[in-house]
Motif scaffolding. Sequence first.
Motif, PDB file in Angstrom:
ATOM      1  N   VAL A 209      88.552  23.124   2.974  1.00 20.98           N
ATOM      2  CA  VAL A 209      88.323  22.136   1.916  1.00 20.98           C
ATOM      3  C   VAL A 209      89.087  22.582   0.677  1.00 20.98           C
ATOM      4  O   VAL A 209      88.960  23.727   0.230  1.00 20.98           O
ATOM      5  CB  VAL A 209      86.828  21.990   1.579  1.00 20.98           C
ATOM      6  CG1 VAL A 209      86.643  21.098   0.346  1.00 20.98           C
ATOM      7  CG2 VAL A 209      86.070  21.414   2.770  1.00 20.98           C
ATOM      8  N   SER A 210      89.884  21.678   0.115  1.00 17.20           N
ATOM      9  CA  SER A 210      90.675  21.990  -1.077  1.00 17.20           C
ATOM     10  C   SER A 210      90.318  21.001  -2.183  1.00 17.20           C
ATOM     11  O   SER A 210      90.369  19.785  -1.979  1.00 17.20           O
ATOM     12  CB  SER A 210      92.175  21.917  -0.752  1.00 17.20           C
ATOM     13  OG  SER A 210      92.953  22.382  -1.832  1.00 17.20           O
ATOM     14  N   LEU A 211      89.957  21.527  -3.340  1.00 13.95           N
ATOM     15  CA  LEU A 211      89.451  20.711  -4.447  1.00 13.95           C
ATOM     16  C   LEU A 211      90.584  20.338  -5.402  1.00 13.95           C
ATOM     17  O   LEU A 211      91.322  21.204  -5.874  1.00 13.95           O
ATOM     18  CB  LEU A 211      88.365  21.495  -5.188  1.00 13.95           C
ATOM     19  CG  LEU A 211      87.599  20.791  -6.303  1.00 13.95           C
ATOM     20  CD1 LEU A 211      86.941  19.520  -5.797  1.00 13.95           C
ATOM     21  CD2 LEU A 211      86.544  21.729  -6.870  1.00 13.95           C
ATOM     22  N   HIS A 212      90.690  19.020  -5.715  1.00 17.79           N
ATOM     23  CA  HIS A 212      91.777  18.537  -6.579  1.00 17.79           C
ATOM     24  C   HIS A 212      91.315  17.498  -7.602  1.00 17.79           C
ATOM     25  O   HIS A 212      92.146  16.798  -8.180  1.00 17.79           O
ATOM     26  CB  HIS A 212      92.904  17.954  -5.720  1.00 17.79           C
ATOM     27  CG  HIS A 212      93.509  18.941  -4.792  1.00 17.79           C
ATOM     28  ND1 HIS A 212      94.309  19.978  -5.219  1.00 17.79           N
ATOM     29  CD2 HIS A 212      93.375  19.097  -3.451  1.00 17.79           C
ATOM     30  CE1 HIS A 212      94.661  20.720  -4.188  1.00 17.79           C
ATOM     31  NE2 HIS A 212      94.119  20.215  -3.098  1.00 17.79           N
ATOM     32  N   ASN A 213      90.031  17.396  -7.846  1.00 14.82           N
ATOM     33  CA  ASN A 213      89.522  16.473  -8.859  1.00 14.82           C
ATOM     34  C   ASN A 213      89.826  16.964 -10.267  1.00 14.82           C
ATOM     35  O   ASN A 213      89.984  18.165 -10.495  1.00 14.82           O
ATOM     36  CB  ASN A 213      88.003  16.331  -8.724  1.00 14.82           C
ATOM     37  CG  ASN A 213      87.619  15.116  -7.904  1.00 14.82           C
ATOM     38  OD1 ASN A 213      88.446  14.266  -7.613  1.00 14.82           O
ATOM     39  ND2 ASN A 213      86.361  15.034  -7.523  1.00 14.82           N
ATOM     40  N   THR A 214      89.885  16.038 -11.204  1.00 14.92           N
ATOM     41  CA  THR A 214      89.906  16.423 -12.612  1.00 14.92           C
ATOM     42  C   THR A 214      88.472  16.733 -13.045  1.00 14.92           C
ATOM     43  O   THR A 214      87.503  16.262 -12.443  1.00 14.92           O
ATOM     44  CB  THR A 214      90.470  15.309 -13.501  1.00 14.92           C
ATOM     45  OG1 THR A 214      89.763  14.088 -13.227  1.00 14.92           O
ATOM     46  CG2 THR A 214      91.952  15.111 -13.229  1.00 14.92           C
ATOM     47  N   TRP A 215      88.350  17.540 -14.086  1.00 12.56           N
ATOM     48  CA  TRP A 215      87.038  17.925 -14.599  1.00 12.56           C
ATOM     49  C   TRP A 215      86.631  16.958 -15.703  1.00 12.56           C
ATOM     50  O   TRP A 215      87.220  16.918 -16.777  1.00 12.56           O
ATOM     51  CB  TRP A 215      87.096  19.360 -15.113  1.00 12.56           C
ATOM     52  CG  TRP A 215      85.887  19.824 -15.847  1.00 12.56           C
ATOM     53  CD1 TRP A 215      84.595  19.386 -15.684  1.00 12.56           C
ATOM     54  CD2 TRP A 215      85.838  20.810 -16.882  1.00 12.56           C
ATOM     55  NE1 TRP A 215      83.745  20.043 -16.538  1.00 12.56           N
ATOM     56  CE2 TRP A 215      84.475  20.932 -17.293  1.00 12.56           C
ATOM     57  CE3 TRP A 215      86.794  21.624 -17.483  1.00 12.56           C
ATOM     58  CZ2 TRP A 215      84.082  21.818 -18.288  1.00 12.56           C
ATOM     59  CZ3 TRP A 215      86.386  22.502 -18.472  1.00 12.56           C
ATOM     60  CH2 TRP A 215      85.043  22.594 -18.863  1.00 12.56           C
ATOM     61  N   THR A 216      85.649  16.139 -15.421  1.00 10.56           N
ATOM     62  CA  THR A 216      85.109  15.173 -16.372  1.00 10.56           C
ATOM     63  C   THR A 216      83.583  15.278 -16.323  1.00 10.56           C
ATOM     64  O   THR A 216      83.024  15.941 -15.447  1.00 10.56           O
ATOM     65  CB  THR A 216      85.525  13.735 -15.996  1.00 10.56           C
ATOM     66  OG1 THR A 216      84.887  13.380 -14.746  1.00 10.56           O
ATOM     67  CG2 THR A 216      87.047  13.614 -15.844  1.00 10.56           C
ATOM     68  N   PRO A 217      82.873  14.621 -17.250  1.00  8.61           N
ATOM     69  CA  PRO A 217      81.406  14.628 -17.157  1.00  8.61           C
ATOM     70  C   PRO A 217      80.900  14.129 -15.804  1.00  8.61           C
ATOM     71  O   PRO A 217      79.860  14.591 -15.318  1.00  8.61           O
ATOM     72  CB  PRO A 217      80.996  13.691 -18.296  1.00  8.61           C
ATOM     73  CG  PRO A 217      82.093  13.837 -19.306  1.00  8.61           C
ATOM     74  CD  PRO A 217      83.351  13.981 -18.499  1.00  8.61           C
ATOM     75  N   ARG A 218      81.641  13.213 -15.187  1.00  6.88           N
ATOM     76  CA  ARG A 218      81.217  12.668 -13.897  1.00  6.88           C
ATOM     77  C   ARG A 218      81.389  13.662 -12.756  1.00  6.88           C
ATOM     78  O   ARG A 218      80.611  13.678 -11.806  1.00  6.88           O
ATOM     79  CB  ARG A 218      82.015  11.389 -13.587  1.00  6.88           C
ATOM     80  CG  ARG A 218      81.557  10.655 -12.324  1.00  6.88           C
ATOM     81  CD  ARG A 218      82.366   9.391 -12.121  1.00  6.88           C
ATOM     82  NE  ARG A 218      83.769   9.698 -11.892  1.00  6.88           N
ATOM     83  CZ  ARG A 218      84.265  10.019 -10.704  1.00  6.88           C
ATOM     84  NH1 ARG A 218      83.487  10.099  -9.648  1.00  6.88           N
ATOM     85  NH2 ARG A 218      85.558  10.270 -10.571  1.00  6.88           N
ATOM     86  N   THR A 219      82.439  14.512 -12.843  1.00  8.60           N
ATOM     87  CA  THR A 219      82.714  15.433 -11.737  1.00  8.60           C
ATOM     88  C   THR A 219      82.130  16.827 -11.948  1.00  8.60           C
ATOM     89  O   THR A 219      82.143  17.635 -11.014  1.00  8.60           O
ATOM     90  CB  THR A 219      84.233  15.567 -11.509  1.00  8.60           C
ATOM     91  OG1 THR A 219      84.847  16.141 -12.669  1.00  8.60           O
ATOM     92  CG2 THR A 219      84.863  14.218 -11.208  1.00  8.60           C
ATOM     93  N   GLN A 220      81.636  17.117 -13.154  1.00 10.49           N
ATOM     94  CA  GLN A 220      81.098  18.457 -13.397  1.00 10.49           C
ATOM     95  C   GLN A 220      79.929  18.736 -12.451  1.00 10.49           C
ATOM     96  O   GLN A 220      78.971  17.982 -12.370  1.00 10.49           O
ATOM     97  CB  GLN A 220      80.633  18.612 -14.844  1.00 10.49           C
ATOM     98  CG  GLN A 220      80.056  19.996 -15.122  1.00 10.49           C
ATOM     99  CD  GLN A 220      80.074  20.353 -16.591  1.00 10.49           C
ATOM    100  OE1 GLN A 220      80.868  19.814 -17.356  1.00 10.49           O
ATOM    101  NE2 GLN A 220      79.217  21.267 -16.997  1.00 10.49           N
ATOM    102  N   GLY A 221      80.029  19.850 -11.726  1.00  9.53           N
ATOM    103  CA  GLY A 221      78.971  20.253 -10.809  1.00  9.53           C
ATOM    104  C   GLY A 221      78.822  19.377  -9.587  1.00  9.53           C
ATOM    105  O   GLY A 221      77.797  19.436  -8.901  1.00  9.53           O
ATOM    106  N   MET A 222      79.842  18.578  -9.261  1.00  7.55           N
ATOM    107  CA  MET A 222      79.719  17.667  -8.119  1.00  7.55           C
ATOM    108  C   MET A 222      79.687  18.407  -6.784  1.00  7.55           C
ATOM    109  O   MET A 222      79.203  17.894  -5.780  1.00  7.55           O
ATOM    110  CB  MET A 222      80.849  16.640  -8.118  1.00  7.55           C
ATOM    111  CG  MET A 222      82.230  17.188  -7.821  1.00  7.55           C
ATOM    112  SD  MET A 222      83.503  15.893  -7.732  1.00  7.55           S
ATOM    113  CE  MET A 222      83.101  15.087  -6.177  1.00  7.55           C
ATOM    114  N   ILE A 223      80.209  19.656  -6.762  1.00  9.38           N
ATOM    115  CA  ILE A 223      80.149  20.480  -5.559  1.00  9.38           C
ATOM    116  C   ILE A 223      79.055  21.524  -5.767  1.00  9.38           C
ATOM    117  O   ILE A 223      79.167  22.387  -6.643  1.00  9.38           O
ATOM    118  CB  ILE A 223      81.491  21.177  -5.275  1.00  9.38           C
ATOM    119  CG1 ILE A 223      82.643  20.172  -5.291  1.00  9.38           C
ATOM    120  CG2 ILE A 223      81.425  21.939  -3.954  1.00  9.38           C
ATOM    121  CD1 ILE A 223      82.530  19.078  -4.268  1.00  9.38           C
TER     122      ILE A 223
END
Length: 333
Positions: A209-223
């Motif tokens: 699994v390779s993570l490539h999301n941007t860090w935003t309030p929506r994605t913070q802690g999503m994993i």
Amino acid sequence: MKTLITIADAGLYELFWQESTLNKLSSFSEVDFIPLNERFTSEDLSERIGSYDACITSWGSPRFTPDVLARAERLKFIGHGAGSVASIVKEDVFDTSIAVTSANKVLALSTAECALSLMFAGAWDLAGYSNRLKEGQWSNNNRDTILGVTRRVIGLVGYGEISKQVIRMLQPFNTRILLHSSYCTKEEAAAQGVELCGLNELFERSDIVSLHNTWTPRTQGMIGAEQLRLLRDGALFINTARGPIVKEEALLEELSKGRIHAALDVYDIEPMPADHKLQAMPNVLCLPHIGGFHGILKRELCDFIVDELHRFVKGEDLLGKVTLDQYRRLTPW
């Protein structure tokens, strides 16, 4: 036309402004530079910007505040010789007629290559074998196996320029690529040869699994623990995006079990403390946020922006244009 280069760092200037790049820009525009190694603020930019048609920025350049934009009477182009433009402009720039573009496509190549390197380094346990060899341990050809990349299931979380390049780079290895993204359509996924799926399903089915999301309030802690527990034994988790997208305590907990591996370039706290728990784990490869370090590509950032400005002058489409929708997905400055 007149172009202002707002790069004050002498090291960046030397890296970016090769003679060929400057000659190219000078062929269709007057060029001015701000003084090197002197503090240049948004207030300074506000005083100078009024007489320029274009501005080229990079790391450390001042932000285009409302006052700067109000005085930018001639400005029609902002070109960022780096990745995200979030440190340079706010949403209000999209209320103007100024075109905003960045060299993110170039920088993405570097980060994608780093992610691919971590895939191979982690999947082949290169750090582990090297460390064990230094301790006098030789490999056992009759028993040892490695994860490898060829014919594995690769899960990519997030869809942007970097993951597009990773998909392209993986083509020779006959992998099956899963993608979790809110922004990739079924049609585009089919064209890319990838399979869209839910986040938990991706973690459950993937070898890597390779993570490539941007860090935003929506994605913070999503994993978090829910996803990491779904990784199969021997799986590899890679993060070249941003540390806070992953709940670090959950990652530490899962790694402490010894059943999965990780290859990381980003962390919650940077620089990473030397005594961080991740550093002591034998199943973790840690790098000091080097994803954008590719020398040739770094030198091409402003060259790309000069080409963008030339395309703008000629009325051609911009290859790195940033839209308001794209801006809203960026990691906030």
